[in-house]
Design an enzyme around this catalytic site. Structure first.
Site, PDB file in Angstrom:
ATOM      1  N   TYR A   1       0.813  -1.128   0.062  1.00  0.00           N
ATOM      2  CA  TYR A   1      -0.109  -0.079   0.019  1.00  0.00           C
ATOM      3  C   TYR A   1       0.958   1.276   0.075  1.00  0.00           C
ATOM      4  O   TYR A   1       2.156   1.162   0.254  1.00  0.00           O
ATOM      5  CB  TYR A   1      -0.860   0.048   1.291  1.00  0.00           C
ATOM      6  CG  TYR A   1      -0.283  -0.173   2.492  1.00  0.00           C
ATOM      7  CD1 TYR A   1       0.833   0.128   3.047  1.00  0.00           C
ATOM      8  CD2 TYR A   1      -0.769  -1.506   3.407  1.00  0.00           C
ATOM      9  CE1 TYR A   1       1.364   0.224   4.534  1.00  0.00           C
ATOM     10  CE2 TYR A   1       0.003  -1.632   4.556  1.00  0.00           C
ATOM     11  CZ  TYR A   1       0.758  -0.935   4.930  1.00  0.00           C
ATOM     12  OH  TYR A   1       1.230  -1.137   6.199  1.00  0.00           O
TER      13      TYR A   1
ATOM     14  N   GLU B   1       9.005  -8.194   4.414  1.00  0.00           N
ATOM     15  CA  GLU B   1       7.808  -8.445   5.413  1.00  0.00           C
ATOM     16  C   GLU B   1       7.981  -9.819   5.703  1.00  0.00           C
ATOM     17  O   GLU B   1       7.443 -10.743   4.743  1.00  0.00           O
ATOM     18  CB  GLU B   1       6.488  -8.073   4.908  1.00  0.00           C
ATOM     19  CG  GLU B   1       6.487  -6.513   4.641  1.00  0.00           C
ATOM     20  CD  GLU B   1       6.048  -5.682   6.020  1.00  0.00           C
ATOM     21  OE1 GLU B   1       5.856  -6.188   6.768  1.00  0.00           O
ATOM     22  OE2 GLU B   1       6.455  -4.489   6.023  1.00  0.00           O
TER      23      GLU B   1
END
Length: 225
Positions: free
Chosen positions: A164, A186
């Site tokens: 995002y 991540e």
């Protein structure tokens, strides 16, 4: 890396030709709080004089499109950007270190949890970085190397379109300040619920991630910019 130095020529080449600066935990207080109070705590633990809320999102506190899209001005929000860029001592310390060494640093890798992604700039906008082809190739090879360990597949790509849009990230700051390879892992979540994890749960994530880091590092030695 140190254990395989004698037996792995690639590892020996990396450690001979490059310096590695390692910060085990960036947000020490926030990380401790996630073990003792809030499983999903992501902010620092700094106090706010006007609100009873604690902390700033350290990955929204960097001086690159600070507090723009994907960040919040409200101190109680998870993505609170802070009262000003580098307001957090954790961010200020790392930014100072990177500024001091940025002419020598070729790559900046940050590790977050959790999502199973390997991200690169930009986070704050939908745009292609100038050295996209080299960074994209490095990311592609890294996720393939990671997958070779246990079959875990990571998505990869620009952070804005893969995850995002977010402003004030360390990855974007590093890239905008002249570090050509900037990545954010991540990591897949192994979980922690108030007790120490057995090594059997942690080691697979460490092993596969190390393969990706090693792959990116070897890519750097090819001097592709």
């Amino acid at each position: 890396a140190l254990e395989t130095y004698q037996t792995d020529p690639a590892m020996r080449k990396m450690l001979t030709q490059l310096y590695f600066y390692i910060m085990p935990v960036f947000n020490v207080d926030g990380y401790h709080f996630s073990w003792t109070n809030d499983r999903f705590w992501r902010k620092t633990r700094s106090k706010n004089t006007r609100f009873r809320c604690h902390g700033v999102d350290a990955n929204r506190n960097w001086k690159v499109k600070w507090c723009d899209e994907g960040a919040s001005f409200h101190p109680c929000d998870d993505t609170y950007c802070g009262p000003f860029p580098e307001s957090e001592p954790e961010v200020k310390a790392v930014a100072h270190f990177l500024r001091k060494h940025r002419k020598q640093i070729k790559a900046y890798l940050s590790f977050h949890a959790y999502a199973q992604m390997l991200l690169y700039p930009y986070s704050y906008k939908y745009a292609t970085i100038p050295n996209f082809s080299c960074v994209e190739l490095a990311a592609y090879n890294a996720v393939n190397a990671l997958q070779s360990a246990y079959g875990i597949r990571y998505r990869y790509g620009p952070a804005s379109s893969t995850l995002y849009v977010s402003s004030g990230s360390s990855m974007d700051w590093a890239y905008k300040n002249g570090i050509p390879y900037a990545f954010a892992f991540e990591l897949r979540d192994t979980g922690h619920f108030g007790f120490l994890l057995p090594e059997a749960l942690i080691k697979p994530t460490c092993t596969e991630t190390m393969l990706a880091v090693k792959n990116i590092t070897l890519h750097l030695l090819k001097k592709c910019h």
